[in-house]
Write an enzyme that holds these catalytic residues in place. Structure first.
Site, PDB file in Angstrom:
ATOM      1  N   GLU A 246       1.371  -0.386  -5.175  1.00  0.00           N
ATOM      2  CA  GLU A 246       0.348   0.632  -5.416  1.00  0.00           C
ATOM      3  C   GLU A 246       1.072   1.958  -5.648  1.00  0.00           C
ATOM      4  OE1 GLU A 246      -3.628   2.597  -3.330  1.00  0.00           O
ATOM      5  OE2 GLU A 246      -1.738   2.432  -2.246  1.00  0.00           O
TER       6      GLU A 246
ATOM      7  N   ASP B  55       0.827  -1.206   0.000  1.00  0.00           N
ATOM      8  CA  ASP B  55       0.000   0.000   0.000  1.00  0.00           C
ATOM      9  C   ASP B  55       0.862   1.257   0.000  1.00  0.00           C
ATOM     10  OD1 ASP B  55      -2.605   1.481   0.505  1.00  0.00           O
ATOM     11  OD2 ASP B  55      -1.442   2.077   2.278  1.00  0.00           O
TER      12      ASP B  55
END
Length: 847
Positions: free
Chosen positions: A470, A415
């Site tokens: 990401e 993330d």
């Protein structure tokens, strides 16, 4: 000669000879684009196809088995990085101007590895910090160790000593490590019982006293009606420990990812559990044809509404969903079903919650994080890691290894990688593709060295593992091997694609300002859609998606809700009439997902429930609060779970009380589907997309060519693998005898049609209708062959070439840059038998 073309989100390298065609096909109202996408492939001239030949498939099975590696990470090592890390320049000549930067970060990583070799027994031992930090056992003696350089004195307190801070003081060494050994009781049993609550009490230089949950804690719980979490000494007896029963599945050639959140996976307004998810949701994922699950919110997070992204306890699975053994059982069941299991790992920041987490762990204000403003993410109200700190490196690398080793996860979706890689965190920054944005003073080279170390460690010790970044910036070399000078990820998320769909469905039009309800279909630009879908760096794989969990959060909408909005409340029933809004919404929902699936990348992701057009949005239960970052009052929703669930009852009849309105589903449906609602049409279509990839290897094929982007007709035509995709986005006009180009001659048939009645279509073009489409010689749209089709308005149809019986066709897949199978495929014996028969045939022929 090659040239790197700068664009929004990164660069793409294309041959100069194809540049004019690329530019010509990108934009321009009323034009037909030719030669939009150039992907080098040894199979490009002949086309790329599904491996239908049994013998050739058998050879591939045996080849994979021959390169299989030992499945025990203890038997492996991480090779020391050699060379100068500049191999990536040979793939993108534009990087030549940033040779010094690339060389610096590679040497930084090499120096870190040297330090590990000299002081820590190598990265292999350094990444197993959980065996020497936190709680661990030496026989029945309990050992504990924690890095707390800012503390003057530390005591271990808990249920086991009645929270008395005088009985178990820790000793401190010169490196700021506090440790203690607690001998067993008189009866020989460990001094701290399993599931006892524990904490650390720190005395600070200024005289202050603070209590902290150990940063390496393996489990943390929040008692009912309590506010703070408590650390737990988690050491179950042998007979209570979960024993993994199933081996990990082979790494998929292409990931079809089903993104999930355990807590909201029930149709009931409640927080679901690992066990419930294992038993009720996993079989449905398998039935849909996905081969990978990506689990969000695994690491413990005190604030449920953070979606798991404000992590408080990095080594502890969230206790609100169950125990660590429950999570292991879930992963094992997924492996039994043949599902790859990824975890959404958060190393980009940590919760600023000091009481429950690791923020300000030692009272210094820094510790694992940067001090001052650099250590605070003002938009997320969280702490930013200091990746150049030795103990931070140990903590995070060990965390990556912990989940792969202890819980048998197969890899990670990282993330917030953009936030990690730049000191500005990507905030108030518009990346244009200028390389100065990636290789300048704002780049956190300490972070890049950490990511290189993490990827190198995982891909060496766990060769089957997959890592996904990401990243919205388009950082060049992010998905190239560390040995080449890359950062080492296998994939990045193609984040601009979902933004494009939101822009069209609810944003601004081009030209003319803002339209209510999004951009009207007649203003959609085919060239711009294709450009967005293909806008990725050559040889750096991406995962495409039309919507993930981000698009479903409160304040936004799912694609289905953007398309159909309030009409979904009244007109999704098949027992009543439809509306133009519903008809348009269902048609475009299928088209948007299929074109993203077919053209968007090398893998595909869907957030749970969105496959059947989940209505509304996600809103976690929350109370009124004041925002720490802005001081603004944020109203809650009364702690409601109403929008924090997935409405599987809209598709599956087992949740529907009136069973008389449901009928058994098609052959391999897992249970009766609710055929009184339109949602099951979208569910079936999603399964059909996955089946298309299973049968034709669409996602892994490197043969991709967009031959038509017609702004007047509103058509897009492209080839992928052995398939020809035809999309008619025209809202009103259908076309008969429409000629589409293709590379290979022969017969074609319909293998997927969004207009099929079983998917909620009107039946103008159906699968299995017996029709065959024969090609004609002569170039059309830059392709040497073509055939005629009927393309209805707002319909997508996929045609596949019917192979000749006596022609052996090849698959040209794009392997991961770290692809090394760890186990022989289940069909090895059968494959060997086939090849044995082949050898006998060849011997007879020779004779």
């Amino acid at each position: 000669m090659e040239r790197a073309m700068a664009h929004r989100g990164g660069t793409r390298t294309i041959p100069r000879a194809c540049e004019k065609a690329w530019k010509r096909g990108t934009r321009g109202k009323g034009t037909v684009g030719v030669g939009e996408r150039w992907i080098p492939s040894k199979g490009l001239e002949r086309g790329v196809h599904r491996p239908r030949n049994e013998k050739k498939h058998a050879r591939e099975v045996v080849r994979r088995a021959q390169v299989a590696v030992v499945d025990d990470p203890e038997e492996r090592s991480v090779p020391f990085p050699e060379g100068d890390g500049l191999t990536v320049i040979g793939q993108d000549a534009t990087l030549e101007g940033f040779r010094d930067h690339l060389n610096y970060r590679y040497n930084l990583y090499k120096n870190i590895r040297r330090g590990m070799d000299e002081a820590e027994g190598g990265i292999e031992g350094f990444s197993k910090g959980y065996e020497s930090f936190g709680f661990f056992r030496d026989g029945n003696t309990i050992c504990f160790k924690e890095w707390l350089p800012g503390a003057e004195a530390v005591s271990l307190i808990g249920d086991f000593n009645n929270w008395d801070d005088t009985t178990h003081p820790l000793s401190k060494n010169d490196f700021g490590h506090f440790e203690i050994r607690i001998p067993p009781k008189a009866d020989g049993t460990p001094a701290i019982p399993h599931m006892s609550k524990v904490k650390l009490r720190l005395r600070l230089p200024g005289g202050g006293v603070i209590d902290r949950i150990p940063s390496w804690i393996k489990y943390a719980v929040q008692e009912p009606n309590a506010i703070p979490f408590d650390g737990v000494y988690y050491d179950p007896p042998e007979d209570q420990k979960y024993k993994f029963k199933h081996s990990k599945p082979p790494r998929p050639d292409a990931l079809r990812i089903y993104e999930v959140h355990i807590g909201m996976s029930s149709p009931d307004p409640k927080c679901s559990t690992y066990a419930e998810f294992r038993d009720t949701v996993l079989p449905r994922i398998k039935q849909l044809g996905y081969n990978t699950i990506q689990i969000m919110a695994v690491q413990e997070h005190a604030f449920y509404g953070s979606f798991g992204y404000h992590v408080t306890n990095f080594f502890a699975p969230s206790s609100r969903f169950g125990t660590p053994e429950d999570l292991k059982s879930l992963v094992d069941r997924a492996h039994e079903l043949g599902l790859f299991v990824l975890m959404d790992v958060v190393h980009s920041h940590a919760s600023s919650n000091e009481l429950d987490g690791i923020a300000n762990m030692d009272g210094s204000g820094a510790h694992y994080f940067h001090g001052g403003s650099r250590g605070y993410h003002w938009m997320w109200d969280s702490k930013c890691f200091n990746y150049g700190n030795w103990e931070t490196m140990r903590f995070l690398l060990s965390n990556l290894r912990w989940w792969l080793e202890e819980y048998q996860f197969d890899g990670y979706r990282f993330d917030g990688v953009t936030s990690m890689m730049y000191t500005h965190h990507g905030l108030q920054m518009c990346f244009t593709g200028n390389y100065e944005e990636y290789f300048g003073m704002a780049t956190d080279t300490d972070c890049l060295a950490f990511l290189m170390a993490g990827n190198d460690m995982m891909h060496s010790l766990f060769p089957n593992s997959v890592t996904i970044a990401e990243d919205v910036s388009g950082m060049p070399t992010l998905c190239r091997p560390v040995s080449e000078g890359g950062v080492g990820f296998d994939y990045r998320l193609a984040m601009a694609i979902s933004d494009k769909w939101v822009e069209l469905l609810g944003g601004e039009a081009r030209p003319g300002g803002t339209f209510s309800g999004g951009v009207p279909d007649e203003y959609w630009e085919m060239g711009n859609i294709v450009f967005t879908l293909e806008n990725r760096r050559w040889n750096e794989p991406v995962i495409a998606y039309s919507e993930s969990h981000d698009q479903a959060l409160v304040g936004s909408k799912t694609v289905a809700f953007w398309l159909m909005d309030k009409d979904m409340y009244d007109y999704m029933s098949l027992l009543g009439p439809s509306t133009p809004t519903i008809d348009r919404g269902i048609a475009l929902h299928k088209m948007i997902r299929l074109i993203t699936f077919g053209l968007g990348g090398n893998g595909y992701l869907n957030f749970m429930g969105n496959e059947f057009g989940h209505p509304e949005w996600i809103d976690f239960p929350r109370d009124d609060r004041w925002d720490n970052a802005t001081g603004a009052f944020v109203p809650g929703n009364g702690g409601s779970y109403h929008h924090c669930r997935r409405r599987f009852d809209l598709v599956f009849s087992e949740f529907f009380e009136n069973a008389g309105k449901s009928v058994p589903g098609d052959g391999d449906d897992p249970e009766p589907l609710r055929t009184d609602l339109r949602y099951h049409h979208l569910w079936r279509f999603d399964r059909a997309m996955n089946t298309l990839d299973i049968e034709h290897h669409v996602l892994s094929s490197s043969h991709q060519y967009t031959s038509r982007k017609d702004e007047g007709d509103k058509l897009i035509v492209f080839e992928k693998a052995d398939c020809v995709f035809v999309f008619n986005f025209n809202p009103t006009q259908s076309f008969s005898d429409y000629r589409v180009g293709c590379h290979l001659p022969g017969r074609y048939k319909v293998v997927l049609s969004s207009d099929d009645p079983k998917y909620g279509g009107f039946g103008n073009v159906q699968e299995g209708d017996g029709n065959e489409y024969f090609t004609n010689e002569g170039y059309h749209d830059g392709r040497p062959h073509s055939f005629l089709v009927y393309t209805p308005a707002r319909t997508a149809v996929v045609y596949a070439r019917v192979p000749d019986e006596d022609v052996e066709v090849e698959v040209d897949a794009v392997p991961s840059v770290h692809s090394t199978p760890t186990s022989a495929p289940a069909s090895l014996d059968k494959a060997s038998s086939i090849l044995d028969d082949e050898d006998e045939d060849e011997d007879e022929t020779s004779a």
